[in-house]
Enzyme design. Structure first.
Site, PDB file in Angstrom:
ATOM      1  N   LYS A   1      -7.536   3.559  -2.371  1.00  0.00           N
ATOM      2  CA  LYS A   1      -7.683   3.047  -0.679  1.00  0.00           C
ATOM      3  C   LYS A   1      -7.532   4.902  -0.528  1.00  0.00           C
ATOM      4  O   LYS A   1      -7.017   5.418  -0.967  1.00  0.00           O
ATOM      5  CB  LYS A   1      -6.363   2.291  -0.218  1.00  0.00           C
ATOM      6  CG  LYS A   1      -6.059   1.632   1.987  1.00  0.00           C
ATOM      7  CD  LYS A   1      -5.324   1.646   1.611  1.00  0.00           C
ATOM      8  CE  LYS A   1      -4.918   1.626   3.632  1.00  0.00           C
ATOM      9  NZ  LYS A   1      -3.571   1.129   3.604  1.00  0.00           N
TER      10      LYS A   1
ATOM     11  N   ASP B   1       0.568  -1.304   0.027  1.00  0.00           N
ATOM     12  CA  ASP B   1      -0.334   0.063  -0.332  1.00  0.00           C
ATOM     13  C   ASP B   1       0.700   1.443   0.197  1.00  0.00           C
ATOM     14  O   ASP B   1       1.938   1.568   1.132  1.00  0.00           O
ATOM     15  CB  ASP B   1      -0.561   0.308   1.389  1.00  0.00           C
ATOM     16  CG  ASP B   1      -1.779  -1.309   1.141  1.00  0.00           C
ATOM     17  OD1 ASP B   1      -1.684  -2.073   0.367  1.00  0.00           O
ATOM     18  OD2 ASP B   1      -3.317  -0.887   2.324  1.00  0.00           O
TER      19      ASP B   1
ATOM     20  N   LYS C   1     -10.979   0.148  -1.319  1.00  0.00           N
ATOM     21  CA  LYS C   1     -10.045  -0.348   0.563  1.00  0.00           C
ATOM     22  C   LYS C   1     -10.649   0.668   1.002  1.00  0.00           C
ATOM     23  O   LYS C   1     -10.067   1.789   0.933  1.00  0.00           O
ATOM     24  CB  LYS C   1      -8.791  -0.911   0.246  1.00  0.00           C
ATOM     25  CG  LYS C   1      -8.302  -0.906   2.130  1.00  0.00           C
ATOM     26  CD  LYS C   1      -6.363  -1.129   2.289  1.00  0.00           C
ATOM     27  CE  LYS C   1      -6.324  -2.060   3.614  1.00  0.00           C
ATOM     28  NZ  LYS C   1      -5.296  -1.900   3.430  1.00  0.00           N
TER      29      LYS C   1
END
Length: 295
Positions: free
Chosen positions: A203, A140, A239
């Site tokens: 995300k 990430d 996400k």
């Protein structure tokens, strides 16, 4: 000379109204929350969690014990799906990967100068490469929000693409830090640019600034994921992270994903929840009594 990033953005409706998005969130939650507030949805949400420990006090012993709790979950709760992954700082990738005994749980790291993204691209790439050498399955990273806000799309996207290349075949998630972008329109643009630059997932947040995930940001991102899929045929995951703590939060975000993207996106391959306390809270709601299984 045509700007390929502006050209890409021109293909999508990114000029969204904050008020209209807020009203649409209210409508989705009002119409769907009760139907989705079920034990099955809570079980599903638990299985989509990237169980996260990103504390300045983390050390090898704590992360080892953190991982052990995930190992123990399978024996203690065999009827439930385990979490999707364990998410840690990149220097703990090897600690997690060597202690993790559950094959269906991945090792996730935050990298690339997390949480600010304010460092040299060479360091971002090196950090990712070292994390992969330590056993990371998923990475990430955060966009450079400053570049996004100033309209420097080329430099921001070049960095994302470099990080994507460093990840090779591993799952690559790009954090937009939506609380810093603030407006629906900017969140929409960042979503498209991140996907265009190679994100496997987009995300919401790092959880490290005062405004983290919001249902409004989630709605915008899901709309852009749908539009990008319709335009390109590429399925990008979503996400939500930062401030997702309660079963009620989980049901709200599940409702948004289901309403916009449909059941097709409701798998851990395309939907994740970045959380720490939410894991115990969801587990408690599922078993019907207070549980503190996870650290």
């Amino acid at each position: 000379m045509k700007d390929k990033y502006l050209d890409t953005l021109s293909k999508y409706d990114v000029n969204l109204s904050d008020e209209e998005i807020a009203n649409e969130v209210k409508q989705i939650v009002t119409e769907n929350y009760d139907a989705n507030n079920t034990i099955d949805v809570l079980k599903f949400s638990l299985g989509c969690i990237d169980l996260t420990s990103l504390n300045p006090t983390d050390n090898e012993e704590r992360i080892t014990e953190f991982t052990k709790r995930v190992n123990d979950f399978e024996e203690k709760y065999p009827e439930l799906d385990n979490v999707a992954s364990i998410c840690v700082y990149p220097n703990f990738a090897e600690v997690v990967s060597t202690n993790l005994d559950v094959s269906e749980v991945d090792t996730t790291v935050v990298a690339g100068g997390f949480p600010s993204s304010q460092t040299f691209d060479e360091i971002k790439v090196a950090e990712i490469s070292l994390a992969l050498a330590g056993g990371a399955d998923e990475v990430d990273i955060v966009i450079n929000v400053g570049q996004m806000l100033s309209g420097n799309y080329e430099e921001m996207c070049d960095t994302i693409q470099e990080c994507k290349a460093a990840c090779r075949d591993k799952l690559f998630k790009v954090i937009l830090e939506t609380g810093a972008l603030k407006s629906a329109s900017l969140i929409a643009k960042a979503s498209i640019l991140a996907m265009y630059s190679g994100a496997d997932f987009i995300k919401t947040s790092t959880g490290k600034i005062s405004v983290a995930a919001t249902p409004e940001a989630a709605l915008v991102m899901c709309k852009m994921i749908k539009a990008y899929y319709e335009q390109t045929g590429n399925k990008v995951g979503f996400k939500v992270a930062g401030g997702v703590r309660t079963p009620e939060d989980a049901v709200i975000y599940y409702s948004i994903v289901k309403a916009v993207l449909g059941d097709e996106w409701l798998t851990k391959d395309l939907y994740r929840i970045g959380a720490s306390s939410a894991a115990n809270n969801l587990l408690s709601a599922i078993v019907g009594e207070p549980v503190k299984h996870f650290l």
